[in-house]
Design an enzyme around this catalytic site. Structure first.
Site, short mmCIF file in Angstrom:
data_model
loop_
_atom_site.label_atom_id
_atom_site.label_comp_id
_atom_site.label_asym_id
_atom_site.label_seq_id
_atom_site.Cartn_x
_atom_site.Cartn_y
_atom_site.Cartn_z
N GLU A 46 65.36 21.29 42.15
CA GLU A 46 65.17 20.56 43.41
C GLU A 46 64.94 19.08 43.17
O GLU A 46 64.16 18.71 42.28
CB GLU A 46 63.97 21.17 44.14
CG GLU A 46 64.14 21.22 45.62
CD GLU A 46 65.27 22.14 46.03
OE1 GLU A 46 66.39 21.62 46.21
OE2 GLU A 46 65.05 23.34 46.17
N SER A 142 74.26 20.91 57.93
CA SER A 142 75.18 19.76 57.99
C SER A 142 76.28 19.88 56.95
O SER A 142 77.46 19.62 57.25
CB SER A 142 74.42 18.44 57.84
OG SER A 142 73.64 18.45 56.67
N ASP A 189 74.60 20.40 48.12
CA ASP A 189 74.86 21.30 49.26
C ASP A 189 76.36 21.46 49.51
O ASP A 189 76.85 22.56 49.74
CB ASP A 189 74.18 20.75 50.52
CG ASP A 189 72.72 20.39 50.28
OD1 ASP A 189 72.13 20.96 49.35
OD2 ASP A 189 72.21 19.51 50.98
#
Ligand code: GLA
Length: 396
Positions: A46, A142, A189
């Site tokens: 992360e 998104s 992502d």
């Protein structure tokens, strides 16, 4: 009977049917085609994608679907089942901040593909969107929208959409988010939405873009990965994310390296930095090591043993990187107290979602304890999603 609220995945054909119905109702006639792309969770790694690090995300069985038809006048007209705010305008006018809101993710993709010479100027699109990826939950709704639409545009323009052909589409989706939507995200992502495989996590090396599929079969370990959506909205455009990214870039400049991944001696690098840069760098450097550790355990089928690394990741994000929140900490602590093997916040942080690796027979107990703990602290009531490693963007 569990008091916890589970959001069940919906069959992609049903999601597609809703998008197609919106398309026909808005534009008349049928779309040229329908495309889907998944939301994601990150198992570990992360806030390291923009530091040239390693990440290990996988795709969720929750998708964003776009029904799309080409038009020849350079106009984009986009509608969604999620909002009354539609957007219509010339694609030639798309620029940083315009359009604002959700349409930026659609218009930005065309803007990026036009800029890189992949699309003629007169091409326009009618687009209808429907999604089962919860918005604002840190599960990359998104990126799912960008990638579903990027794949649609590529297919309709006759561009390649195999593994190699997806690279420029990933790049365009990232550019749309960075430049038009104004969120300086790192690219994890979009990569997983385009490259994921069912039953696997994607080990992505963000320094050179190399990927490796790592088997991820929770059932075989008697485990479930529970996604806990805290229902405390997560925002990427509010400055904190960009602030962390800028801190990492400043640390690189001070250390004289291109990315923190290139630091030869992590301990010496941390010692050389002042506060809070040292703690930020320590998170990035230790997190990259934890990704290697977890990927190694998964390669040996030792899923139940990754819990400790998940817990250390959360502590590092909470204490060194300071991107957790009361809601996320509550969810993680409550999951562990009820028998989870490991738990951590996932995604950008500051709200959004956490994940918990849970023995299959403890799932309800964990969910109930997470809800109980949130409600007793008067935090929003969380909801739960199932995290079966799923496939990438595709045409239906
Ligand atoms: C968001 C960004 C990603 C990544 C994560 C944190 O999801 O979009 O690029 O930086 O946060 O790991």
């Amino acid at each position: 009977m569990s008091a916890a609220h589970w959001v069940e995945p919906v069959d992609v054909r049903v999601v597609a049917g809703t998008a197609e119905a919106l398309f026909r109702g808005t534009f008349g006639g049928a779309a040229d085609g329908v495309w889907a792309a998944p939301g994601r969770v990150n198992l570990i790694g992360e806030h390291v994608d923009y530091a040239g690090g390693l990440v290990l995300p996988f795709a969720l069985p929750y998708v964003t679907v776009v029904a799309v038809r080409v038009r020849g006048d350079g106009i984009l007209h986009a509608v969604s089942t999620h909002t009354d705010e539609s957007w219509q305008g010339p694609l030639a006018d798309v620029a940083p901040g315009h359009p604002a809101g959700w349409a930026a993710y659609v218009a930005g993709v065309v803007w990026a593909l036009r800029r890189s010479g992949h699309l003629p100027a007169e091409t326009g699109f009618d687009v209808a969107v429907h999604s089962t990826v919860p918005v604002g939950s840190g599960l990359s709704s998104s990126a799912a929208l960008e990638c579903a639409f990027a794949l649609a545009v590529a297919d309709l323009a006759g561009l390649p959409t195999d593994h190699a052909g997806r690279r420029p589409l990933i790049a365009a989706s990232i550019l749309a988010e960075n430049e038009i939507a104004g969120a300086s995200t790192g690219g994890m992502d979009q990569s997983v939405a385009m490259l994921a495989r069912p039953g696997h996590a994607v080990l992505l090396d963000c320094r050179d873009g190399a990927t490796r599929q790592v088997p991820l079969d929770f059932d075989s370990a008697g485990a479930r990965l529970v996604v806990i959506d805290t229902n405390a909205p997560h925002r990427l455009v509010d400055g904190q994310y960009g602030n962390r990214r800028a801190a990492v870039e400043k640390a690189c400049a001070d250390l004289g390296v291109a990315t923190l991944r290139d630091v030869p001696d992590p301990d010496a690098a941390v010692a050389a930095l002042g506060s809070p840069a040292a703690a930020r760098a320590r998170h990035v450097l230790t997190e990259i090591r934890r990704v290697t550790e977890v990927a190694g355990l998964l390669d040996r089928g030792r899923i139940a043993d990754i819990g400790d690394a998940l817990n250390r990741s959360h502590a590092s994000l909470r204490d060194d990187y300071e991107v957790s929140s009361v809601e996320l900490d509550s969810a993680v602590d409550a999951a562990l107290a009820a028998g989870a093997w490991g738990a951590r916040m996932t995604g950008g942080g500051f709200g959004g979602s956490a994940i918990a690796l849970v023995p299959a027979d403890r799932v309800d107990a964990v969910a109930e304890n997470v809800v109980r703990r949130a409600e007793s602290a008067t935090l929003p009531t969380p909801q739960f999603l199932s995290a079966e490693p799923s496939g990438s963007a595709h045409r239906l």
